[in-house]
Design a protein around this motif. Structure first.
Motif, PDB file in Angstrom:
ATOM      1  N   ILE A  87       0.731  -1.137   0.299  1.00 17.87           N
ATOM      2  CA  ILE A  87      -0.031   0.184   0.005  1.00 17.87           C
ATOM      3  C   ILE A  87       0.534   1.302  -0.014  1.00 17.87           C
ATOM      4  CG2 ILE A  87      -1.268   1.656   1.032  1.00 17.87           C
ATOM      5  CD1 ILE A  87      -3.023  -1.681   1.873  1.00 17.87           C
ATOM      6  N   LYS A  88       1.682   1.337   1.061  1.00 21.38           N
ATOM      7  CA  LYS A  88       2.648   2.335   1.420  1.00 21.38           C
ATOM      8  C   LYS A  88       3.821   2.826  -0.654  1.00 21.38           C
ATOM      9  CE  LYS A  88       3.558   2.069   6.186  1.00 21.38           C
ATOM     10  NZ  LYS A  88       4.663   1.880   7.479  1.00 21.38           N
ATOM     11  N   GLY A  89       4.110   0.695  -0.781  1.00 22.26           N
ATOM     12  CA  GLY A  89       4.879   1.726  -2.272  1.00 22.26           C
ATOM     13  C   GLY A  89       3.846   1.918  -3.320  1.00 22.26           C
ATOM     14  N   LEU A  90       2.516   2.142  -3.573  1.00 22.81           N
ATOM     15  CA  LEU A  90       1.724   1.711  -4.508  1.00 22.81           C
ATOM     16  C   LEU A  90       2.101   3.680  -4.257  1.00 22.81           C
ATOM     17  CD1 LEU A  90      -0.529   1.445  -6.877  1.00 22.81           C
ATOM     18  CD2 LEU A  90      -2.093   0.861  -5.490  1.00 22.81           C
ATOM     19  N   ASP A 101       7.432   4.607 -14.816  1.00 21.54           N
ATOM     20  CA  ASP A 101       6.152   3.547 -15.054  1.00 21.54           C
ATOM     21  C   ASP A 101       6.528   1.787 -15.454  1.00 21.54           C
ATOM     22  OD1 ASP A 101       5.314   6.365 -16.267  1.00 21.54           O
ATOM     23  OD2 ASP A 101       5.907   5.232 -18.098  1.00 21.54           O
ATOM     24  N   GLU A 102       7.803   1.771 -15.557  1.00 20.58           N
ATOM     25  CA  GLU A 102       8.106   0.118 -14.613  1.00 20.58           C
ATOM     26  C   GLU A 102       7.804   0.002 -13.062  1.00 20.58           C
ATOM     27  OE1 GLU A 102       9.587   2.161 -16.213  1.00 20.58           O
ATOM     28  OE2 GLU A 102       9.672   0.936 -18.968  1.00 20.58           O
ATOM     29  N   GLN A 103       8.307   0.610 -12.725  1.00 19.55           N
ATOM     30  CA  GLN A 103       8.054   0.853 -10.848  1.00 19.55           C
ATOM     31  C   GLN A 103       6.216   1.462 -10.821  1.00 19.55           C
ATOM     32  OE1 GLN A 103      11.179   4.102  -9.851  1.00 19.55           O
ATOM     33  NE2 GLN A 103      12.331   2.257  -8.835  1.00 19.55           N
ATOM     34  N   LEU A 104       6.082   2.250 -10.925  1.00 19.33           N
ATOM     35  CA  LEU A 104       4.478   2.104 -10.581  1.00 19.33           C
ATOM     36  C   LEU A 104       3.711   1.054 -11.138  1.00 19.33           C
ATOM     37  CD1 LEU A 104       1.637   3.438  -9.973  1.00 19.33           C
ATOM     38  CD2 LEU A 104       1.626   5.153 -12.783  1.00 19.33           C
ATOM     39  N   LEU A 105       3.662  -0.124 -12.248  1.00 21.56           N
ATOM     40  CA  LEU A 105       3.410  -0.669 -12.763  1.00 21.56           C
ATOM     41  C   LEU A 105       2.652  -2.159 -11.917  1.00 21.56           C
ATOM     42  CD1 LEU A 105       3.444  -1.523 -16.480  1.00 21.56           C
ATOM     43  CD2 LEU A 105       1.614  -1.257 -14.984  1.00 21.56           C
ATOM     44  N   LEU A 106       4.392  -2.304 -11.254  1.00 21.13           N
ATOM     45  CA  LEU A 106       4.900  -3.232 -10.535  1.00 21.13           C
ATOM     46  C   LEU A 106       3.695  -3.191  -9.081  1.00 21.13           C
ATOM     47  CD1 LEU A 106       6.552  -5.520  -9.652  1.00 21.13           C
ATOM     48  CD2 LEU A 106       8.428  -3.980  -8.990  1.00 21.13           C
ATOM     49  N   ALA A 107       4.762  -1.859  -8.572  1.00 25.04           N
ATOM     50  CA  ALA A 107       3.137  -1.527  -7.051  1.00 25.04           C
ATOM     51  C   ALA A 107       1.923  -1.397  -7.212  1.00 25.04           C
ATOM     52  CB  ALA A 107       3.761   0.656  -7.084  1.00 25.04           C
ATOM     53  N   ALA A 108       1.891  -1.306  -8.002  1.00 24.50           N
ATOM     54  CA  ALA A 108      -0.006  -1.931  -8.861  1.00 24.50           C
ATOM     55  C   ALA A 108      -0.366  -2.891  -8.224  1.00 24.50           C
ATOM     56  CB  ALA A 108      -0.190  -0.848  -9.945  1.00 24.50           C
ATOM     57  N   ARG A 109       1.000  -3.982  -9.593  1.00 25.00           N
ATOM     58  CA  ARG A 109       0.299  -5.115  -8.584  1.00 25.00           C
ATOM     59  C   ARG A 109       0.546  -6.084  -7.588  1.00 25.00           C
ATOM     60  NH1 ARG A 109       3.370  -5.527 -14.746  1.00 25.00           N
ATOM     61  NH2 ARG A 109       1.539  -5.844 -16.704  1.00 25.00           N
ATOM     62  N   ARG A 185      -7.241  -6.470 -14.183  1.00 22.67           N
ATOM     63  CA  ARG A 185      -6.170  -6.848 -15.830  1.00 22.67           C
ATOM     64  C   ARG A 185      -4.916  -6.507 -15.031  1.00 22.67           C
ATOM     65  NH1 ARG A 185      -7.893  -0.588 -18.150  1.00 22.67           N
ATOM     66  NH2 ARG A 185      -7.868   0.122 -16.484  1.00 22.67           N
ATOM     67  N   PHE A 186      -4.307  -6.048 -13.728  1.00 21.84           N
ATOM     68  CA  PHE A 186      -3.222  -5.410 -13.374  1.00 21.84           C
ATOM     69  C   PHE A 186      -3.045  -7.002 -12.603  1.00 21.84           C
ATOM     70  CE2 PHE A 186      -4.927  -1.531 -12.839  1.00 21.84           C
ATOM     71  CZ  PHE A 186      -4.078  -1.068 -14.109  1.00 21.84           C
ATOM     72  N   GLU A 187      -4.047  -7.841 -12.438  1.00 16.58           N
ATOM     73  CA  GLU A 187      -3.049  -9.711 -12.093  1.00 16.58           C
ATOM     74  C   GLU A 187      -2.809 -10.239 -12.931  1.00 16.58           C
ATOM     75  OE1 GLU A 187      -3.764 -10.329  -9.176  1.00 16.58           O
ATOM     76  OE2 GLU A 187      -4.998  -9.569  -7.735  1.00 16.58           O
ATOM     77  N   PRO A 188      -1.733 -10.684 -12.551  1.00 16.00           N
ATOM     78  CA  PRO A 188      -0.847 -11.824 -13.408  1.00 16.00           C
ATOM     79  C   PRO A 188      -1.971 -12.741 -13.974  1.00 16.00           C
ATOM     80  CG  PRO A 188       0.444 -10.934 -12.011  1.00 16.00           C
ATOM     81  CD  PRO A 188      -0.293 -10.131 -11.937  1.00 16.00           C
ATOM     82  N   ALA A 189      -3.103 -13.616 -13.012  1.00  9.80           N
ATOM     83  CA  ALA A 189      -3.554 -14.477 -13.452  1.00  9.80           C
ATOM     84  C   ALA A 189      -4.683 -14.134 -14.263  1.00  9.80           C
ATOM     85  CB  ALA A 189      -4.070 -15.105 -12.436  1.00  9.80           C
ATOM     86  N   SER A 190      -4.942 -12.938 -14.187  1.00  7.15           N
ATOM     87  CA  SER A 190      -6.681 -12.454 -14.962  1.00  7.15           C
ATOM     88  C   SER A 190      -6.101 -11.944 -15.892  1.00  7.15           C
ATOM     89  CB  SER A 190      -7.611 -12.371 -14.244  1.00  7.15           C
ATOM     90  OG  SER A 190      -7.169 -11.135 -13.323  1.00  7.15           O
ATOM     91  N   ALA A 191      -4.918 -11.117 -16.066  1.00 10.04           N
ATOM     92  CA  ALA A 191      -4.466  -9.923 -16.881  1.00 10.04           C
ATOM     93  C   ALA A 191      -4.986 -10.122 -18.644  1.00 10.04           C
ATOM     94  CB  ALA A 191      -3.330  -9.914 -17.366  1.00 10.04           C
ATOM     95  N   PHE A 192      -4.512 -12.113 -19.213  1.00 11.34           N
ATOM     96  CA  PHE A 192      -5.063 -12.430 -20.369  1.00 11.34           C
ATOM     97  C   PHE A 192      -6.171 -12.241 -20.830  1.00 11.34           C
ATOM     98  CE2 PHE A 192      -6.054 -15.889 -17.861  1.00 11.34           C
ATOM     99  CZ  PHE A 192      -7.436 -16.842 -18.681  1.00 11.34           C
ATOM    100  N   LEU A 193      -7.110 -11.918 -19.803  1.00 14.50           N
ATOM    101  CA  LEU A 193      -8.392 -12.652 -20.556  1.00 14.50           C
ATOM    102  C   LEU A 193      -9.081 -10.888 -21.046  1.00 14.50           C
ATOM    103  CD1 LEU A 193     -10.504 -13.617 -17.404  1.00 14.50           C
ATOM    104  CD2 LEU A 193     -10.722 -14.997 -19.630  1.00 14.50           C
ATOM    105  N   PHE A 194      -8.291  -9.909 -20.932  1.00 10.80           N
ATOM    106  CA  PHE A 194      -8.916  -8.002 -20.823  1.00 10.80           C
ATOM    107  C   PHE A 194      -7.913  -8.085 -22.406  1.00 10.80           C
ATOM    108  CE2 PHE A 194      -9.077  -8.668 -16.847  1.00 10.80           C
ATOM    109  CZ  PHE A 194     -10.272  -7.002 -16.489  1.00 10.80           C
ATOM    110  N   GLY A 195      -6.880  -9.128 -23.231  1.00 10.48           N
ATOM    111  CA  GLY A 195      -6.674  -9.410 -24.423  1.00 10.48           C
ATOM    112  C   GLY A 195      -5.382  -8.033 -24.394  1.00 10.48           C
ATOM    113  N   ASP A 196      -4.165  -7.754 -25.495  1.00 11.45           N
ATOM    114  CA  ASP A 196      -3.166  -7.457 -25.351  1.00 11.45           C
ATOM    115  C   ASP A 196      -3.305  -5.746 -24.770  1.00 11.45           C
ATOM    116  OD1 ASP A 196      -2.404  -9.047 -26.277  1.00 11.45           O
ATOM    117  OD2 ASP A 196      -1.995  -8.868 -28.320  1.00 11.45           O
ATOM    118  N   GLN A 197      -2.251  -5.601 -23.962  1.00 12.96           N
ATOM    119  CA  GLN A 197      -2.411  -4.573 -23.245  1.00 12.96           C
ATOM    120  C   GLN A 197      -1.889  -3.398 -22.666  1.00 12.96           C
ATOM    121  OE1 GLN A 197      -5.591  -3.795 -19.599  1.00 12.96           O
ATOM    122  NE2 GLN A 197      -4.181  -5.860 -19.341  1.00 12.96           N
TER     123      GLN A 197
END
Length: 251
Positions: A87-90, A101-109, A185-197
């Motif tokens: 939470i603090k990281g995000l 940007d990479e750090q933000l995406l990782l923090a969100a995930r 879509r940020f969850e690795p297990a379910s991200a594929f359901l949203f297609g290419d992002q």
């Protein structure tokens, strides 16, 4: 022996020795009463022995379950602390400009994987429930220890209820946020359901909805923080109960 006493009684009656017969009858009554008292004493001693054995079994079960609770509570606290760190990281990734940007995406995930999970309360109460439902609490002869145990498990219920109330308070706000922002879509297990992002699109979304994400993270922060405080208090309380039960078993 019975035949001897019968003959003695008969001879006293036939010999018109009524006073002696009365003394004999009184003695016979005293012997019978003494026999009954001795039998009752032996029976009570056996019952006390059985109760003591049963008490020890219950105390050892309570000891085992409370030690298991310590491990459960400690693991729950560790999981919640890990969630708070994400939470603090995000929050830092969204508010501090030096984060890439990479750090933000990782923090969100990381946040959606660990920080957005609700605290749960789980404890072992089967032995206490058994003691309560059967009326066997009275087998614990140490009244002070018995009262401590009752208060200890009352605290279990209080904390469980408090965590439930916190969850029910947060869910009406959390569920719409989760759905409207498609956070799965940020969850690795379910991200594929949203297609290419494109990562750039995900980052743009996070920055555009910064306040919403921080608000959501803050809700989980306070729920987790409160659960940690209560679980840490319960760990201390459980440690004391373990120590008291251990002392009682070693007396």
């Amino acid at each position: 022996m019975i035949h001897f006493f019968r003959k003695l009684r008969q001879s006293l009656l036939e010999g018109n020795k009524f006073n002696r017969y009365l003394l004999y009858a009184l003695g016979e009554i005293i012997l019978v009463v003494m026999g009954i008292l001795i039998a009752l004493q032996i029976n009570n001693a056996n019952e006390d022995r059985k109760s003591a054995i049963q008490e020890e079994l219950y105390l050892r079960r309570l000891l085992t379950e409370n030690r298991e609770d310590i491990r459960t509570f400690t693991q729950n606290i560790a999981d919640l602390n890990k969630g708070i760190e994400t939470i603090k990281g995000l929050s830092k990734a969204l508010t501090e400009p030096d984060h890439s940007d990479e750090q933000l995406l990782l923090a969100a995930r990381d946040f959606f994987q660990y920080g957005s999970i609700y605290p749960v309360f789980s404890s072992s109460t089967s032995t206490f429930d058994d003691l309560s439902s059967t009326g066997n609490l009275k087998l614990i002869r140490n009244t002070e220890l018995r009262e401590q145990i009752v208060k200890h498990y009352a605290k279990h219920k209080q904390i469980s209820e408090w965590i439930r109330v916190g969850t029910e308070w947060a869910l009406p706000n959390d569920a719409p946020f989760t759905y409207s922002n498609s956070i799965m879509r940020f969850e690795p297990a379910s991200a594929f359901l949203f297609g290419d992002q494109l990562p750039a699109d995900l980052v743009a979304h996070l920055r555009d909805k910064k306040i919403e994400y921080i608000n959501n993270a803050a809700v989980h922060f306070w729920i987790n923080r409160d659960a940690i405080d209560r679980l840490e208090s319960l760990v201390l309380d459980t440690t004391i109960i373990i120590d008291e039960i251990d002392k009682e078993l070693n007396r």
